[in-house]
Design an enzyme around this catalytic site. Structure first.
Site, PDB file in Angstrom:
ATOM      1  N   ARG A 204       0.819  -1.211   0.000  1.00 27.62           N
ATOM      2  CA  ARG A 204       0.000   0.000   0.000  1.00 27.62           C
ATOM      3  C   ARG A 204       0.855   1.263   0.000  1.00 27.62           C
ATOM      4  O   ARG A 204       0.626   2.181  -0.799  1.00 27.62           O
ATOM      5  CB  ARG A 204      -0.917  -0.001   1.225  1.00 27.62           C
ATOM      6  CG  ARG A 204      -1.922  -1.139   1.239  1.00 27.62           C
ATOM      7  CD  ARG A 204      -2.697  -1.136   2.536  1.00 27.62           C
ATOM      8  NE  ARG A 204      -3.589  -2.280   2.613  1.00 27.62           N
ATOM      9  CZ  ARG A 204      -4.324  -2.585   3.681  1.00 27.62           C
ATOM     10  NH1 ARG A 204      -4.239  -1.828   4.762  1.00 27.62           N
ATOM     11  NH2 ARG A 204      -5.116  -3.623   3.679  1.00 27.62           N
TER      12      ARG A 204
ATOM     13  N   ASP B 135       8.687  -6.487  -6.701  1.00 29.64           N
ATOM     14  CA  ASP B 135       7.817  -7.146  -5.739  1.00 29.64           C
ATOM     15  C   ASP B 135       7.331  -8.428  -6.400  1.00 29.64           C
ATOM     16  O   ASP B 135       6.489  -8.391  -7.302  1.00 29.64           O
ATOM     17  CB  ASP B 135       6.630  -6.268  -5.347  1.00 29.64           C
ATOM     18  CG  ASP B 135       5.879  -6.820  -4.138  1.00 29.64           C
ATOM     19  OD1 ASP B 135       5.746  -8.060  -4.051  1.00 29.64           O
ATOM     20  OD2 ASP B 135       5.417  -6.032  -3.296  1.00 29.64           O
TER      21      ASP B 135
ATOM     22  N   HIS C 273      11.128   8.934  13.562  1.00 25.77           N
ATOM     23  CA  HIS C 273      10.012   8.014  13.316  1.00 25.77           C
ATOM     24  C   HIS C 273       8.692   8.791  13.167  1.00 25.77           C
ATOM     25  O   HIS C 273       7.731   8.580  13.910  1.00 25.77           O
ATOM     26  CB  HIS C 273       9.900   6.985  14.439  1.00 25.77           C
ATOM     27  CG  HIS C 273       9.325   5.679  13.976  1.00 25.77           C
ATOM     28  ND1 HIS C 273       9.767   4.472  14.416  1.00 25.77           N
ATOM     29  CD2 HIS C 273       8.334   5.395  13.097  1.00 25.77           C
ATOM     30  CE1 HIS C 273       9.080   3.494  13.852  1.00 25.77           C
ATOM     31  NE2 HIS C 273       8.206   4.036  13.044  1.00 25.77           N
TER      32      HIS C 273
ATOM     33  N   ALA D 175      10.592   2.509   6.385  1.00 25.41           N
ATOM     34  CA  ALA D 175       9.921   1.227   6.624  1.00 25.41           C
ATOM     35  C   ALA D 175      10.302   0.630   7.971  1.00 25.41           C
ATOM     36  O   ALA D 175       9.535   0.688   8.933  1.00 25.41           O
ATOM     37  CB  ALA D 175      10.242   0.251   5.489  1.00 25.41           C
TER      38      ALA D 175
ATOM     39  N   GLU E 281      15.896   3.015  18.824  1.00 24.41           N
ATOM     40  CA  GLU E 281      15.302   4.354  18.859  1.00 24.41           C
ATOM     41  C   GLU E 281      15.103   4.791  20.309  1.00 24.41           C
ATOM     42  O   GLU E 281      14.519   4.046  21.090  1.00 24.41           O
ATOM     43  CB  GLU E 281      13.970   4.349  18.101  1.00 24.41           C
ATOM     44  CG  GLU E 281      14.145   4.046  16.617  1.00 24.41           C
ATOM     45  CD  GLU E 281      12.827   4.025  15.852  1.00 24.41           C
ATOM     46  OE1 GLU E 281      11.745   4.087  16.493  1.00 24.41           O
ATOM     47  OE2 GLU E 281      12.865   3.961  14.606  1.00 24.41           O
TER      48      GLU E 281
ATOM     49  N   ASP F 147      14.030   7.609   8.589  1.00 23.02           N
ATOM     50  CA  ASP F 147      13.024   7.884   9.622  1.00 23.02           C
ATOM     51  C   ASP F 147      12.979   6.793  10.679  1.00 23.02           C
ATOM     52  O   ASP F 147      12.348   6.966  11.715  1.00 23.02           O
ATOM     53  CB  ASP F 147      11.645   8.024   8.965  1.00 23.02           C
ATOM     54  CG  ASP F 147      10.558   8.460   9.945  1.00 23.02           C
ATOM     55  OD1 ASP F 147      10.793   9.452  10.669  1.00 23.02           O
ATOM     56  OD2 ASP F 147       9.494   7.819   9.988  1.00 23.02           O
TER      57      ASP F 147
END
Length: 527
Positions: free
Chosen positions: A149, A169, A278, A230, A260, A255
């Protein structure tokens, strides 16, 4: 009925719950002990990621009917305990996909135009126009690994910017690629060779963690720009640092990190990296969407209506559920086996139910097959709700058929499909009083195998000594064979050997078996 909102959600979601006639208590500061004491009086509980809905919480929840997770995952909810108590668990899986896609594009543009670095320079009182000269994204190639998506939304937005998009993919058909206007790469390496910008949208699995290392960086174009929104850990840190130092990688927009916050992460030391904490889902709209979507799910559950995003609810009658429940594990394993054997994008799936099981509503079994097909290969957690959506998004046609009786077994499930130019067929059944799973047909070869975590399959011309050759090579590498089965159609024709092994078979061992034993097809898989 009473709803406890344990973590902050959008006011619009709370208003929806109240408008539906429910009493809503918002208690964000409630401790774990206070939750245990209070949960017994509530019919629904709404949380985000911080609250742990443990088995103890579930056992104290005498009136609880629905747990709503205002976000994508449900890792903080004890699904097994909830299911045993008949409690619906639902989430909001589509709440942040637009935000994540837009953040990907934002990082890509920031890398192209040095936006973060230039901003910091101006704020420091400097005016360094020549230092921060960037590149256009127009007519550049964006490589996308993973067209789920989020990856699809990124592709659509990149095409709008005039970029050329190519993607990889294996679970998306050629027709779907053509429909989206995306070039279809046969391998990941084919993407790496042409991409000026590269973004990855994959789940966190054993196969994806660390999948980009020295070899992959060597294949990439000089001056490539990378984006990762991701999962942390997809890029190996040391090779990435080396590629940044050498200029192989011109910039990185990241990100997500392995740990983290990323204290001490060497990527923070580079001026050409753009790092965000994030933020993929951190937009007003995504948060509002999560709140309103989960409110809709809770309202449906409390009203006894269909809960579209439930992750643990039976979608069929109680009678049918009792009949098909023993086959759920088998159906999912058949889906996983099919997925591992398919070598190109899946075009279609034909699922046939043979025997007494065919008299019942088998759509839950079909969903279980799809869950197996997509488990671990898409960026989101696959459940009995979103598995059909993944098939639809990828343009995979799914058909059910039924037959009253089987010649060999009481009940059989057959999964047949096309993976590009080839037909792939697998079949399974249940045996014994304990309903043990069995694979009974693979590639039209009759076989009798117990599914296991580590399996390997070999197709070859049936000549004397083949079993010995394979066993000898595996023995040389201390790989123990737990079980071996061989199927063939006629003496001297093609045969299929299936192995259950105790540990993984490395790629170099598979290649040695193929070359030394003269085997055309060999595949190791982790089910």
């Amino acid at each position: 009925m009473k709803v406890l909102v344990k973590e902050k959600i959008a006011q619009a979601g709370i208003d929806k719950l109240k408008a539906a006639g429910f009493k809503v208590d918002v208690k964000i500061g409630m401790s774990a002990d206070e939750l245990l004491d209070a949960i017994g009086e509530y019919d629904a509980l709404i949380v985000r990621s911080a609250t742990q809905v443990t088995g103890e919480v579930i056992n104290r929840a005498d009136n609880l009917k629905v747990v709503g997770r205002a976000g994508i995952g449900v890792d903080n909810v004890n699904l097994e305990a909830a299911t045993k108590r008949g409690i619906i668990v639902a989430n909001a899986p589509q709440s942040n996909i637009v935000s994540a896609a837009e953040h990907t594009v934002a990082l890509m543009l920031a890398c192209a135009r040095n936006i973060a670095q230039a901003s910091a320079s101006v704020k420091a009182g400097k005016w360094e126009r020549s230092k921060f000269q960037g590149v256009e994204v127009y007519e550049k190639v964006l490589g996308i690994i993973g067209l789920g998506r989020i990856g699809t939304l990124v592709a659509q937005r990149a095409i709008g910017l005039g970029m050329k998009v190519t993607g990889y993919d294996p679970y998306v058909s050629k027709e779907r690629f053509a429909q989206l206007g995306i070039g279809r790469a046969a391998t990941i390496e084919d993407v790496l060779k042409v991409a000026d910008f590269l973004t990855v949208h994959l789940p966190k699995t054993k196969e994806t963690i660390g999948m980009f290392g020295d070899r992959e960086f060597a294949i990439m174009k000089d001056g490539v720009r990378l984006v990762n929104t991701a999962r942390g850990g997809i890029y190996q840190i040391d090779p990435l640092v080396g590629a940044l130092k050498s200029g192989k990688v011109a910039a990185v927009g990241i990100d997500v990190f392995d740990a983290e916050p990323p204290v001490g992460n060497p990527l923070l030391e580079f001026e050409q990296t753009v790092c965000t904490p994030h933020l993929g889902a951190s937009t007003v709209e995504a948060q509002d969407r999560a709140g309103t979507q989960i409110a809709d799910q809770v309202i449906a559950g409390l009203k006894g209506e269909f809960v579209s995003n439930a992750v643990n609810i039976p979608l069929i009658s109680v009678e049918a559920m009792e009949a098909v429940k023993p086959f759920l594990s088998l159906a999912e394993k058949l889906g996983k086996l099919f997925n591992k054997l398919a070598e190109e994008g899946i075009h279609s799936l034909d699922i046939e139910y043979v025997g007494p099981i065919s008299k019942y509503d088998t759509k839950l079994l079909t969903i279980a097959v799809l869950k197996g097909v997509f488990d671990g290969v898409v960026e989101e957690q696959v459940n009995y709700v979103n598995a059909p959506i993944f098939a639809e998004e990828r343009g995979i046609e799914v058909n059910e058929s039924k037959k009253q009786s089987s010649q060999d077994y009481l009940n059989v499930i057959r999964v047949r499909g096309r993976d590009g130019g080839n037909d792939v067929m697998v079949a399974g059944t249940l045996v014994g009083k304990k309903n043990q799973d069995r694979f009974v047909n693979i590639y039209e070869f009759d076989i009798d195998m117990v599914p296991s975590k580590y399996m390997a399959f070999f197709r070859y011309e049936d000549t004397p000594g083949m079993i010995g050759k394979v066993g000898t090579i595996l023995g040389k590498y201390n790989i123990n064979i737990a079980n071996m089965q061989v199927g063939r159609r006629k003496i001297g024709g093609e045969a299929l050997m299936g192995l259950n092994v105790d540990i993984p078979i490395p790629d170099n061992v598979i290649e040695e078996i193929k070359s030394s034993a003269g085997i055309a097809f060999a595949k190791f898989m982790v089910l």
